[in-house]
Enzyme design. Structure first.
Site, PDB file in Angstrom:
ATOM      1  N   GLU A  73       0.958  -1.100  -0.010  1.00 52.37           N
ATOM      2  CA  GLU A  73       0.188   0.159  -0.074  1.00 52.37           C
ATOM      3  C   GLU A  73       0.864   1.145  -0.108  1.00 52.37           C
ATOM      4  OE1 GLU A  73      -2.969  -0.566  -0.886  1.00 52.37           O
ATOM      5  OE2 GLU A  73      -3.994  -2.075   0.616  1.00 52.37           O
ATOM      6  N   HIS A  92      -2.858   2.976   8.333  1.00 49.61           N
ATOM      7  CA  HIS A  92      -4.098   2.336   7.532  1.00 49.61           C
ATOM      8  C   HIS A  92      -4.242   1.035   8.307  1.00 49.61           C
ATOM      9  CE1 HIS A  92      -6.640   0.053   4.762  1.00 49.61           C
ATOM     10  NE2 HIS A  92      -5.468  -0.952   4.431  1.00 49.61           N
ATOM     11  N   TYR A 119     -13.595  14.792  20.344  1.00 52.18           N
ATOM     12  CA  TYR A 119     -12.118  14.061  20.167  1.00 52.18           C
ATOM     13  C   TYR A 119     -12.130  13.440  18.455  1.00 52.18           C
ATOM     14  CZ  TYR A 119      -9.389  15.114  24.126  1.00 52.18           C
ATOM     15  OH  TYR A 119      -8.671  15.696  24.984  1.00 52.18           O
ATOM     16  N   HIS A 160     -12.870  -1.362   2.214  1.00 50.25           N
ATOM     17  CA  HIS A 160     -11.613  -1.907   2.815  1.00 50.25           C
ATOM     18  C   HIS A 160     -11.142  -1.531   4.111  1.00 50.25           C
ATOM     19  CE1 HIS A 160      -7.137  -1.975   1.099  1.00 50.25           C
ATOM     20  NE2 HIS A 160      -7.408  -2.437   2.458  1.00 50.25           N
TER      21      HIS A 160
END
Ligand code: 13P
Length: 210
Positions: A73, A92, A119, A160
């Site tokens: 990636e 990721h 937050y 994903h």
């Protein structure tokens, strides 16, 4: 922070994410910017069992110059560093709730998770767009992510998972954790009448905490 300290910190944070179920198997990858390049988790590595000495070392052009071969990636990470001068690290994950949110079709793809808590806004920012689906490792995701990353600190990759940037490695991990919690709240409250933070409250948070 010196490179040796960054290597140790990356491993410590990755082990912590893995231990708490933010990643499973060999899912997820983490990178951090160095003065002359990047450190990145190796492809097919488990975040719970990284060796600081074997982290991938990339030069400023993202060429592999040391350690084990980098995550497939690399384009995902490069998209954030190229689009955001303030990005010092990228995380990721395939964390469950954020990935679930990335699978929903009947949401605002420009910003599916509303500002429910301070937050989430402070760490992830004003916008968390969904980027269309790409096969993991597909170089074509780089321009698609970069186009959103110019105005978003983090994105959800459809079907994903999340990709999150931060000024520092710790900031990026904290943001990834807040995103996962916000996604849990979003899913838990779907269909309920919720009170979100107002635009003025969001502006105030970002003006105060960046
Ligand atoms: P790598 O093992 O190549 O980092 O890929 C894991 C992943 O999360 C794919 O999206």
């Amino acid at each position: 922070m010196e490179e040796a300290e960054l290597r140790a910190l990356l491993v410590t944070l990755a082990v912590s994410l893995f231990a708490r179920g933010y990643s499973v198997g060999s899912a997820g990858n983490i990178s951090v910017r160095l003065p002359d390049g990047y450190l990145m988790t190796p492809t097919n590595s488990c975040l719970g069992r990284l060796d600081p000495a074997r982290l991938s070392r990339l030069d400023a052009e993202f060429a592999h110059v040391g350690g084990d071969p980098p995550s497939k990636e690399v384009f995902m990470h490069r998209a954030f560093y190229g689009a955001r001068a303030d990005a010092g690290a990228v995380v990721h994950l395939h964390s469950t709730a954020a990935t679930a949110a990335a699978c929903l079709s009947n949401v605002d793809a420009d910003n599916p998770i509303p500002p429910l808590t301070p937050y989430f806004v402070m760490r992830v920012g004003r916008r968390l767009p969904i980027v269309p689906y790409y096969r993991p490792g597909d170089a074509a995701m780089e321009p698609a992510i970069a186009a959103e990353a110019r105005t978003a600190r983090a994105v959800l990759l459809a079907n994903h998972g999340p990709v999150v940037s931060g000024r520092t490695l710790t900031d990026a991990v904290y943001a990834a954790e807040e995103l996962e919690e916000a996604a849990k709240l979003f899913l838990a409250l779907r269909g309920a009448a919720v009170r979100t933070l107002s635009p003025a409250q969001v502006d105030d948070l970002l003006a105060t905490f960046g």
